[in-house]
Design a protein around this motif. Sequence first.
Motif, PDB file in Angstrom:
ATOM      1  N   SER A 113       0.831  -1.195   0.000  1.00 35.66           N
ATOM      2  CA  SER A 113       0.000   0.000   0.000  1.00 35.66           C
ATOM      3  C   SER A 113       0.869   1.250   0.000  1.00 35.66           C
ATOM      4  O   SER A 113       1.861   1.317   0.689  1.00 35.66           O
ATOM      5  CB  SER A 113      -0.889  -0.012   1.244  1.00 35.66           C
ATOM      6  OG  SER A 113      -1.574   1.197   1.362  1.00 35.66           O
ATOM      7  N   ASP A 114       0.441   2.228  -0.781  1.00 35.64           N
ATOM      8  CA  ASP A 114       1.158   3.497  -0.816  1.00 35.64           C
ATOM      9  C   ASP A 114       0.180   4.612  -0.489  1.00 35.64           C
ATOM     10  O   ASP A 114      -0.531   5.102  -1.355  1.00 35.64           O
ATOM     11  CB  ASP A 114       1.764   3.706  -2.206  1.00 35.64           C
ATOM     12  CG  ASP A 114       2.639   4.939  -2.268  1.00 35.64           C
ATOM     13  OD1 ASP A 114       3.143   5.363  -1.222  1.00 35.64           O
ATOM     14  OD2 ASP A 114       2.808   5.472  -3.374  1.00 35.64           O
ATOM     15  N   GLY A 115       0.101   4.979   0.776  1.00 31.51           N
ATOM     16  CA  GLY A 115      -0.775   6.054   1.180  1.00 31.51           C
ATOM     17  C   GLY A 115      -2.240   5.722   1.039  1.00 31.51           C
ATOM     18  O   GLY A 115      -3.035   6.536   0.620  1.00 31.51           O
ATOM     19  N   ARG A 116      -2.605   4.539   1.382  1.00 28.55           N
ATOM     20  CA  ARG A 116      -3.978   4.088   1.225  1.00 28.55           C
ATOM     21  C   ARG A 116      -4.878   4.640   2.327  1.00 28.55           C
ATOM     22  O   ARG A 116      -4.481   4.731   3.483  1.00 28.55           O
ATOM     23  CB  ARG A 116      -3.986   2.564   1.269  1.00 28.55           C
ATOM     24  CG  ARG A 116      -5.293   1.960   0.965  1.00 28.55           C
ATOM     25  CD  ARG A 116      -5.121   0.487   0.738  1.00 28.55           C
ATOM     26  NE  ARG A 116      -6.406  -0.145   0.996  1.00 28.55           N
ATOM     27  CZ  ARG A 116      -6.552  -1.384   1.355  1.00 28.55           C
ATOM     28  NH1 ARG A 116      -5.504  -2.148   1.514  1.00 28.55           N
ATOM     29  NH2 ARG A 116      -7.732  -1.882   1.554  1.00 28.55           N
ATOM     30  N   LEU A 117      -6.104   4.981   1.951  1.00 30.88           N
ATOM     31  CA  LEU A 117      -7.112   5.395   2.925  1.00 30.88           C
ATOM     32  C   LEU A 117      -8.012   4.205   3.219  1.00 30.88           C
ATOM     33  O   LEU A 117      -8.218   3.336   2.379  1.00 30.88           O
ATOM     34  CB  LEU A 117      -7.952   6.548   2.367  1.00 30.88           C
ATOM     35  CG  LEU A 117      -7.221   7.840   2.057  1.00 30.88           C
ATOM     36  CD1 LEU A 117      -8.204   8.905   1.599  1.00 30.88           C
ATOM     37  CD2 LEU A 117      -6.413   8.334   3.237  1.00 30.88           C
ATOM     38  N   TYR A 146      -6.534  18.797   5.696  1.00 32.72           N
ATOM     39  CA  TYR A 146      -6.526  18.468   4.275  1.00 32.72           C
ATOM     40  C   TYR A 146      -7.487  19.334   3.468  1.00 32.72           C
ATOM     41  O   TYR A 146      -7.313  19.505   2.270  1.00 32.72           O
ATOM     42  CB  TYR A 146      -6.854  16.991   4.062  1.00 32.72           C
ATOM     43  CG  TYR A 146      -5.850  16.093   4.715  1.00 32.72           C
ATOM     44  CD1 TYR A 146      -4.565  15.975   4.193  1.00 32.72           C
ATOM     45  CD2 TYR A 146      -6.162  15.399   5.863  1.00 32.72           C
ATOM     46  CE1 TYR A 146      -3.615  15.170   4.809  1.00 32.72           C
ATOM     47  CE2 TYR A 146      -5.224  14.584   6.487  1.00 32.72           C
ATOM     48  CZ  TYR A 146      -3.953  14.479   5.950  1.00 32.72           C
ATOM     49  OH  TYR A 146      -3.026  13.683   6.559  1.00 32.72           O
ATOM     50  N   GLN A 206      -6.147   6.951   7.701  1.00 35.63           N
ATOM     51  CA  GLN A 206      -4.936   6.524   7.017  1.00 35.63           C
ATOM     52  C   GLN A 206      -3.922   6.108   8.072  1.00 35.63           C
ATOM     53  O   GLN A 206      -4.013   6.494   9.234  1.00 35.63           O
ATOM     54  CB  GLN A 206      -4.377   7.598   6.095  1.00 35.63           C
ATOM     55  CG  GLN A 206      -3.691   8.766   6.779  1.00 35.63           C
ATOM     56  CD  GLN A 206      -3.057   9.724   5.782  1.00 35.63           C
ATOM     57  OE1 GLN A 206      -2.770   9.361   4.649  1.00 35.63           O
ATOM     58  NE2 GLN A 206      -2.850  10.951   6.204  1.00 35.63           N
ATOM     59  N   HIS A 249      -9.758  11.014  -2.878  1.00 35.35           N
ATOM     60  CA  HIS A 249      -9.791   9.622  -2.413  1.00 35.35           C
ATOM     61  C   HIS A 249     -10.780   9.463  -1.257  1.00 35.35           C
ATOM     62  O   HIS A 249     -11.527   8.484  -1.191  1.00 35.35           O
ATOM     63  CB  HIS A 249      -8.402   9.152  -2.005  1.00 35.35           C
ATOM     64  CG  HIS A 249      -7.423   9.178  -3.130  1.00 35.35           C
ATOM     65  ND1 HIS A 249      -6.066   9.030  -2.941  1.00 35.35           N
ATOM     66  CD2 HIS A 249      -7.581   9.353  -4.470  1.00 35.35           C
ATOM     67  CE1 HIS A 249      -5.442   9.104  -4.102  1.00 35.35           C
ATOM     68  NE2 HIS A 249      -6.345   9.304  -5.041  1.00 35.35           N
ATOM     69  N   ASP A 292      -0.718   9.257   2.652  1.00 38.14           N
ATOM     70  CA  ASP A 292      -1.012   9.574   1.255  1.00 38.14           C
ATOM     71  C   ASP A 292      -0.093  10.717   0.816  1.00 38.14           C
ATOM     72  O   ASP A 292      -0.081  11.778   1.428  1.00 38.14           O
ATOM     73  CB  ASP A 292      -2.475   9.991   1.116  1.00 38.14           C
ATOM     74  CG  ASP A 292      -2.885  10.229  -0.315  1.00 38.14           C
ATOM     75  OD1 ASP A 292      -2.316  11.142  -0.948  1.00 38.14           O
ATOM     76  OD2 ASP A 292      -3.772   9.516  -0.802  1.00 38.14           O
ATOM     77  N   GLN A 293       0.677  10.487  -0.209  1.00 40.34           N
ATOM     78  CA  GLN A 293       1.607  11.497  -0.730  1.00 40.34           C
ATOM     79  C   GLN A 293       1.167  12.017  -2.101  1.00 40.34           C
ATOM     80  O   GLN A 293       1.879  12.781  -2.724  1.00 40.34           O
ATOM     81  CB  GLN A 293       3.018  10.899  -0.850  1.00 40.34           C
ATOM     82  CG  GLN A 293       3.604  10.400   0.444  1.00 40.34           C
ATOM     83  CD  GLN A 293       3.933  11.519   1.405  1.00 40.34           C
ATOM     84  OE1 GLN A 293       4.326  12.611   1.016  1.00 40.34           O
ATOM     85  NE2 GLN A 293       3.741  11.264   2.686  1.00 40.34           N
ATOM     86  N   SER A 294       0.005  11.595  -2.551  1.00 41.75           N
ATOM     87  CA  SER A 294      -0.442  11.909  -3.904  1.00 41.75           C
ATOM     88  C   SER A 294      -0.898  13.352  -4.078  1.00 41.75           C
ATOM     89  O   SER A 294      -0.940  13.848  -5.197  1.00 41.75           O
ATOM     90  CB  SER A 294      -1.596  10.979  -4.292  1.00 41.75           C
ATOM     91  OG  SER A 294      -2.742  11.281  -3.519  1.00 41.75           O
ATOM     92  N   ILE A 315      -5.731  13.467  -1.651  1.00 43.85           N
ATOM     93  CA  ILE A 315      -6.383  12.822  -0.516  1.00 43.85           C
ATOM     94  C   ILE A 315      -7.862  13.190  -0.399  1.00 43.85           C
ATOM     95  O   ILE A 315      -8.687  12.353  -0.044  1.00 43.85           O
ATOM     96  CB  ILE A 315      -5.614  13.091   0.798  1.00 43.85           C
ATOM     97  CG1 ILE A 315      -6.038  12.094   1.873  1.00 43.85           C
ATOM     98  CG2 ILE A 315      -5.772  14.519   1.247  1.00 43.85           C
ATOM     99  CD1 ILE A 315      -5.111  12.058   3.073  1.00 43.85           C
TER     100      ILE A 315
END
Length: 183
Positions: free
Chosen positions: A18-22, A125, A62, A76, A68-70, A73
Amino acid sequence: MQPLQRLERWLISSQAESDGRLYPAAAFRSLVPDLSPGAYRALLHRAERRGLLERVCQGVYQYPGAPDQSGLILFHAAALLRARHFNYISLETVLSEAGLISQMPMSWITVVSTGRSAKVSCGRYGTIEFIHTERRMSDVVEHLHYDSARHLYRADNELALDDMHRFNRPTLDLVQETTDGSI
C-alpha cells in the motif's frame, strides 16, 4: 493477541503493498469480529490516540506510517465516503483546473452526488462539498470520464458549466470567457 496489537500488526504488514492508502472505518472490522460496535469504535479511538491511525475525516482513516503522498487525498476520501452513490467531480473544481474560473478556495473540492448534500471537513486536508443531484449517470455519461488517479468520474467543462447554472452556484460570476467568447 489484543485487538490493538492485531490492528497494529495488520497495518504494518499491509504497508508493503500500500502506498498512502485510505481506509473506511469498517475496513478493520474483520480483524476483530468479536467486538461489539461500541468496543470497535473505542478501538479506533485508541488507535488514533496511539498514532496507529490518523482520522482524515469522519469515517476515513490513514496509517501515518505510510501517509497519502499523492496530493489527492480529498478526492480519495470523497470516493470512500460516497462509495454507494453515483459521484463525479464537477463545478468549481473542474472549471478551476481548466483555468476557466478566476478564483477557487484552496483545499476545497466539489463533487456532484446522488447522496445527500453535505460539506465534510477533512481537517488540515481541506473540505469536500457534496452537491445532491437527481440525475442518472445515463443522462450525463457522454460528459464524464473516469479519473483513475482521483478514483472518481470527472465532468468535462461543458457539464461543469451546466452544473454551475443548474445548482445556481454563487461563484458562477467568476467563470471567465476566453478571447474568442467561448468558455
